[in-house]
Design an enzyme around this catalytic site. Structure first.
Site, PDB file in Angstrom:
ATOM      1  N   ASP A 124       0.838  -1.199   0.000  1.00  0.00           N
ATOM      2  CA  ASP A 124       0.000   0.000   0.000  1.00  0.00           C
ATOM      3  C   ASP A 124       0.874   1.251   0.000  1.00  0.00           C
ATOM      4  O   ASP A 124       1.715   1.431   0.883  1.00  0.00           O
ATOM      5  CB  ASP A 124      -0.897   0.001   1.245  1.00  0.00           C
ATOM      6  CG  ASP A 124      -1.783   1.233   1.309  1.00  0.00           C
ATOM      7  OD1 ASP A 124      -2.892   1.189   0.739  1.00  0.00           O
ATOM      8  OD2 ASP A 124      -1.368   2.250   1.904  1.00  0.00           O
ATOM      9  N   TYR A 174       2.971   9.960  -0.394  1.00  0.00           N
ATOM     10  CA  TYR A 174       4.028   9.355   0.422  1.00  0.00           C
ATOM     11  C   TYR A 174       5.419   9.609  -0.175  1.00  0.00           C
ATOM     12  O   TYR A 174       6.423   9.468   0.527  1.00  0.00           O
ATOM     13  CB  TYR A 174       3.836   7.842   0.550  1.00  0.00           C
ATOM     14  CG  TYR A 174       2.595   7.395   1.275  1.00  0.00           C
ATOM     15  CD1 TYR A 174       1.733   8.308   1.898  1.00  0.00           C
ATOM     16  CD2 TYR A 174       2.264   6.048   1.343  1.00  0.00           C
ATOM     17  CE1 TYR A 174       0.585   7.878   2.543  1.00  0.00           C
ATOM     18  CE2 TYR A 174       1.113   5.608   1.999  1.00  0.00           C
ATOM     19  CZ  TYR A 174       0.278   6.539   2.583  1.00  0.00           C
ATOM     20  OH  TYR A 174      -0.847   6.100   3.225  1.00  0.00           O
ATOM     21  N   LYS A 198      -2.836   5.957  -4.152  1.00  0.00           N
ATOM     22  CA  LYS A 198      -3.930   6.881  -3.851  1.00  0.00           C
ATOM     23  C   LYS A 198      -3.708   8.229  -4.526  1.00  0.00           C
ATOM     24  O   LYS A 198      -2.574   8.691  -4.629  1.00  0.00           O
ATOM     25  CB  LYS A 198      -4.043   7.100  -2.335  1.00  0.00           C
ATOM     26  CG  LYS A 198      -4.045   5.823  -1.516  1.00  0.00           C
ATOM     27  CD  LYS A 198      -4.055   6.116  -0.027  1.00  0.00           C
ATOM     28  CE  LYS A 198      -3.792   4.865   0.781  1.00  0.00           C
ATOM     29  NZ  LYS A 198      -2.382   4.420   0.748  1.00  0.00           N
ATOM     30  N   HIS A 210      -7.625   9.747  -1.819  1.00  0.00           N
ATOM     31  CA  HIS A 210      -6.959   9.690  -0.513  1.00  0.00           C
ATOM     32  C   HIS A 210      -7.755  10.385   0.597  1.00  0.00           C
ATOM     33  O   HIS A 210      -7.861   9.859   1.703  1.00  0.00           O
ATOM     34  CB  HIS A 210      -5.567  10.301  -0.627  1.00  0.00           C
ATOM     35  CG  HIS A 210      -4.612   9.830   0.421  1.00  0.00           C
ATOM     36  ND1 HIS A 210      -3.250   9.900   0.274  1.00  0.00           N
ATOM     37  CD2 HIS A 210      -4.812   9.243   1.640  1.00  0.00           C
ATOM     38  CE1 HIS A 210      -2.657   9.399   1.349  1.00  0.00           C
ATOM     39  NE2 HIS A 210      -3.583   8.998   2.189  1.00  0.00           N
TER      40      HIS A 210
END
Length: 278
Positions: free
Chosen positions: A44, A49, A74, A107
């Protein structure tokens, strides 16, 4: 590891490897590579990120066929609407070195930048995701941090398969969980270890001693026994391995109720989906 069937006839491994805060590219790559070598097959990540490139490289270096890995990313808060979603998604595919993702999520439901007209943009964005789904570039569609009212505001042709939300013994939004499960949406749990805070709880420590497991393993098993897919994150090889070693015990119903009783009004660690300052 059990595979959970999503509504699109896609199967998701019941434990995922979370990569939030793995911002150092080499660390992210090595952590994911080690997880894959151990047997994780569910990774994931997210655009925000900043590690999609490292994860793509880890998958490539692992030698594991792409078809055997369930990969999630996401859409970040900077992108909304059809054209922006298509553009951002293609950039993610390039960074991940793949031509499809198994699960693509919005997200956050109400980014600060678009808060005054988020409903309209969420629907436009989701329609773009549906187009990508019909093109075969996304195998399953989902959302993250969506509360019931966000889900009900969403107009869909391809129903939402997954809602990824915060879940751990100190914070459990049972209302949203029950709504999603009633409507055949799989719940994924981010921060299933409460970002480490709950691992020192005396009740959980005592329970871990009883089952001869770690406090982290108790929290991961707690999610699994509530039919929730946990996404534990670690950069420590010992803990990455430990987090997967939860299939040789069951928590009794009495102890599950004890863990449920730890739920707190102020137990939420992450931002509120309606008021997040980003």
């Amino acid at each position: 590891m059990k595979q959970i069937k999503l509504r699109e006839n896609v199967f998701i491994p019941e434990i995922g490897f979370g990569t939030w805060k793995l911002e150092d590219q080499e660390l992210a790559k090595n952590s994911v590579l080690f997880a894959l070598q151990l047997g994780y097959r569910h990774i994931d990540t997210a655009m925000s990120y900043g590690n999609e490139e490292a994860i793509g490289q880890a998958i490539k270096e692992s030698g594991i066929p792409r078809s055997e890995i369930f990969l999630t990313t996401k859409l970040s808060n900077d992108f909304r609407g059809r054209d922006a979603t298509f553009r951002a998604f293609e950039q993610s595919l390039q960074r991940l070195q793949t031509d499809y993702v198994d699960l693509f999520l919005i997200h956050w439901p109400s980014p600060k930048k678009y808060r005054d007209h988020y409903k309209e943009l969420n629907n436009e964005t989701y329609k773009a995701m549906e187009e990508l789904y019909f093109l075969g570039k996304i195998k399953a569609l989902g959302v993250s941090n969506f509360l019931i009212h966000h889900l009900e505001e969403l107009s869909t042709q391809v129903p939402v398969s997954v809602n990824q939300i915060e879940f751990h013994p100190y914070f459990t939004d049972w209302e949203t969980i029950e709504y999603c499960q009633k409507h055949n949406m799989t719940i994924e749990a981010y921060s299933p270890l409460g970002r480490g805070q709950i691992l020192k709880d005396p009740v959980i420590i005592k329970m871990a001693e009883k089952y001869q497991k770690s406090t982290a393993q108790i929290c991961i098993k707690y999610a699994l026994q509530n039919n929730i897919v946990p996404l534990p994150k670690s950069q420590t090889t010992k803990r990455i391995q430990e987090n997967l070693n939860v299939f040789d015990f069951e928590i009794s119903e009495e102890d599950i109720q004890i863990l449920k009783s730890l739920n707190k009004d102020d137990g939420k660690i992450g931002s509120h989906p309606d008021y997040a300052d980003f």
